[in-house]
Design a protein around this motif. Structure first.
Motif, PDB file in Angstrom:
ATOM      1  N   ASP A  30       0.828  -1.210   0.000  1.00 34.99           N
ATOM      2  CA  ASP A  30       0.000   0.000   0.000  1.00 34.99           C
ATOM      3  C   ASP A  30       0.861   1.258   0.000  1.00 34.99           C
ATOM      4  OD1 ASP A  30       0.809   0.520   2.673  1.00 34.99           O
ATOM      5  OD2 ASP A  30      -0.876  -0.629   3.469  1.00 34.99           O
ATOM      6  N   GLN A  31       0.215   2.379  -0.247  1.00 27.73           N
ATOM      7  CA  GLN A  31       0.929   3.651  -0.390  1.00 27.73           C
ATOM      8  C   GLN A  31       1.589   4.079   0.911  1.00 27.73           C
ATOM      9  OE1 GLN A  31       1.374   5.193  -3.386  1.00 27.73           O
ATOM     10  NE2 GLN A  31       2.872   6.405  -2.226  1.00 27.73           N
ATOM     11  N   GLU A  32       0.968   3.783   2.034  1.00 33.91           N
ATOM     12  CA  GLU A  32       1.543   4.168   3.321  1.00 33.91           C
ATOM     13  C   GLU A  32       2.919   3.518   3.533  1.00 33.91           C
ATOM     14  OE1 GLU A  32       0.501   3.933   8.128  1.00 33.91           O
ATOM     15  OE2 GLU A  32      -0.961   3.255   6.629  1.00 33.91           O
ATOM     16  N   ARG A  57       4.897   2.415   1.122  1.00 33.34           N
ATOM     17  CA  ARG A  57       5.811   3.041   0.156  1.00 33.34           C
ATOM     18  C   ARG A  57       6.357   4.353   0.700  1.00 33.34           C
ATOM     19  NH1 ARG A  57       5.644   1.375  -5.297  1.00 33.34           N
ATOM     20  NH2 ARG A  57       4.078  -0.232  -5.753  1.00 33.34           N
ATOM     21  N   ASP A  58       5.473   5.143   1.296  1.00 33.73           N
ATOM     22  CA  ASP A  58       5.898   6.448   1.822  1.00 33.73           C
ATOM     23  C   ASP A  58       6.889   6.283   2.963  1.00 33.73           C
ATOM     24  OD1 ASP A  58       4.229   7.664   0.005  1.00 33.73           O
ATOM     25  OD2 ASP A  58       2.595   7.987   1.432  1.00 33.73           O
TER      26      ASP A  58
END
Length: 627
Positions: free
Chosen positions: A367-369, A371-372
């Motif tokens: 998920d993007q979280e 990745r960040d």
């Protein structure tokens, strides 16, 4: 059956010259030559056979003269590492100490799972003249010789006590050398009389043989089990080991990381499989690992190990993977490694295994979280690296080792091969070396053998003659084994040796201090008449003069600017060149992000040791089995 009369040694030379390996349609000589030092035991056996082959042209097996028996094994292992274990050398030594000098090299090869063929000479099979010079007499058994010490560190061992025994033994030796699971040191002990004994050999023994090295295919159900675990993960992490590189799976790994978003940490052997500046690359993992890799490892719920054997440095002695619910998926050609840490095993070639997982996870990504968070950790890691590499970081009179690495990162291209094995350098390199090429980082950190580096420079250059080969060696390792500089010179090999002199053992000194042992016995000093300890003045040792006496060109650097200038001159040179530079024995080194389990004395009269034990006991509580 047509036969030919040859000595055992002559037959072995002909046989080795006819062996080839093949993978993915690419054939190459399996044993392109023989390293050797002659003495009684092999001078009239293998020595005569190699001379006859070169003189008559009956076998193409070049001979290379080493200066140290351990060194020639290291050179062979480095060659095999550069060639992805598809080719290696044979090494012959004389009876007794000449042969047992190769045992350390054998242990290094087997520990690193790299192929090398050892041909130690042995006592007389007939035993008529025993005890002969350099023979061990064992009152318990008449057939024990010093070469039995090779058994513990060899993946295959045989003693050829009759000429005809060579046929099955030689074939078994090739089988093990070309097996990616079982490979390591292969030892054929050769009694000196048997080497010179004639026998009628079947000509078919010398036919051209191609040993096909396959790529084991993953079992579909195992792929699905592994994919299910990864698919359900929230914080997965890949640990890329040496098997990724030996398989040639770099392209597949990068594509997999890009498609899934899973960050990739690497071991010493896996460094460069994903370029250091790739968006998914989070650096080295473990005891001397990078900030990003170790932070992600502490929270990881699924760890995908690819081609790694999970040494204690990789796991930070079983502390870096701290999530109580962490699960392992291990892709490895060896089941021994695939099942470690109670993992879901995926026994297969790394390249094919990654491709299979990519197919099974084609519609999935993190998920993007996550990745960040990975991106933020990488950014902080880069800040730490820049602080370490900064030219003005050190305020001492001599350059810091980290500054030298920063300069080397700047002056060397992506294809340059950097070699190291021991001391404080491997830890600094794991965090600070910026490898984009899987062969650019050649750090032997399975056996971490002092004395490996210069000999390895010989083998690496022979395996990759178009690459710049740069040996990084401290004074401790240099004094262990510098003789192969002579071999570099005699073979016309251009290698750059960066000789870092700090008048002691920097790594063990720092470890000693952290364990409460006050750097005892880790400095090169005169013995102090008052204290009785080796804590007097610095010894007047001139290693640069030593390197020059061995035939190398020597450049001196007293500052970071002079070091950069000397490296440019060394790059332009056509001969082996040593760049001599002094650094501070006390660092500074990169910050520690992991732990290494080295026991501290539980009882001590020294305050420093008592304090160190308190710290050790606290860290020991974080250690665990992965069940």
């Amino acid at each position: 059956m047509e036969t030919i009369r040859l000595t055992t040694a002559q037959a072995l030379v002909r046989f080795l010259a006819s062996q080839y390996s093949e993978r993915d349609g690419q054939e190459q000589r399996l044993v392109p030559g023989v390293w050797g030092i002659f003495g009684h035991g092999n001078v009239a056996g293998l020595g005569q056979a190699l001379l006859q082959a070169a003189t008559t042209g009956e076998a193409d097996l070049p001979y290379y003269l080493a200066r140290n028996e351990q060194g020639m094994v290291h050179a062979s292992v480095a060659y095999a590492k550069m060639r992805d274990r598809l080719a290696t050398f044979a090494c012959t030594a004389s009876t007794g100490p000449g042969s047992t000098n190769m045992i350390t090299g054998a242990a290094l090869a087997t520990t690193n799972r790299l192929p090398v063929l050892l041909l130690p000479s042995d006592i007389f099979a007939t035993r008529v003249a025993e005890p002969v010079l350099q023979q061990l007499e064992d009152s318990r058994a008449g057939d024990v010789t010093v070469n039995d010490a090779f058994r513990a560190v060899s993946k295959y061992f045989d003693r050829i006590s009759r000429p005809e025994q060579l046929i099955p033994a030689a074939l078994a030796a090739m089988r093990v050398l070309t097996d990616p699971v079982e490979t390591g040191a292969v030892t054929l002990a050769l009694p000196q009389d048997v080497q010179a004994e004639a026998h009628d050999w079947p000509l078919s023994f010398f036919r051209r043989r191609v040993w096909h090295i396959g790529r084991p295919v993953p079992e579909p159900s195992a792929v699905q089990r592994a994919a299910t675990l990864i698919r359900n993960a929230k914080r997965p992490l890949i640990v890329a080991g040496g098997g990724t590189v030996y398989s040639g799976a770099e392209t597949q790994l990068r594509a997999f990381a890009e498609a899934t978003g899973i960050p990739v940490a690497d071991t010493h052997a896996g460094k460069g499989a994903v370029p250091w500046d790739h968006p998914r690359a989070v650096g080295g993992i473990g005891s001397t690992g990078a900030h990003a890799a170790n932070e992600l490892a502490r929270d990881a719920d699924v760890v995908l190990g690819i081609g790694t054997r999970y040494s204690d440095f990789t796991t930070a002695s079983h502390t870096v993977f701290a999530n109580p619910d962490v699960t392992f998926v291990n892709l490895n050609v060896a089941r021994l490694d695939a099942v470690k840490h109670s993992a879901e095993p995926l026994v297969a070639d790394a390249r094919l295994g990654i491709q299979a997982l990519a197919g099974a996870l084609a519609d999935w990504e993190v998920d993007q979280e996550y990745r960040d968070r990975t991106r933020q950790l990488i950014a902080r890691t880069r800040e730490i690296e820049e602080e370490c590499l900064a030219p003005d970081r050190n305020t001492g009179e001599v350059p810091a080792q980290t500054q030298l690495l920063g300069a080397l990162n700047d002056v060397l291209d992506d294809r340059a091969v950097v070699i190291n094995a021991a001391g404080s350098m491997p830890g600094d390199l794991q965090q600070l070396w910026r490898a984009r090429d899987p062969k650019a980082y050649h750090v032997e950190y399975a056996y971490s053998c002092m004395g490996y580096e210069i000999a390895a420079g010989v083998g690496a250059k022979m395996a990759a003659p178009t690459r710049e080969v740069v040996v990084l060696v401290g004074d401790g390792s240099y004094l262990m084994m510098a003789q192969e500089i002579v071999t570099m010179v005699s073979e016309g090999l251009k290698v750059i040796i960066v000789l870092v002199q700090n008048h002691g053992f920097a790594s063990i000194g720092a470890l000693s201090e952290s364990l409460g042992s006050q750097r005892f016995g880790t400095k090169y000093r005169y013995r102090n008449g008052d204290s009785g300890l080796l804590d007097g003045e610095v010894l007047p040792v001139d290693l640069a003069a030593n390197a020059s006496s061995l035939g190398a060109d020597v450049l001196h650097a007293a500052s970071l600017e002079e070091f950069r200038s000397a490296m440019e001159k060394a790059k332009a040179a056509t001969r082996t060149t040593v760049v001599h530079v002094e650094t501070d024995l006390h660092g500074p080194n990169p910050p520690a992000h992991g732990w290494w389990d080295v026991p501290v004395s539980q009882a001590s009269a020294l305050d420093t040791t008592q304090n160190a034990y308190t710290t050790y006991a606290d860290r020991k509580h974080t250690q665990r089995h992965y069940l």
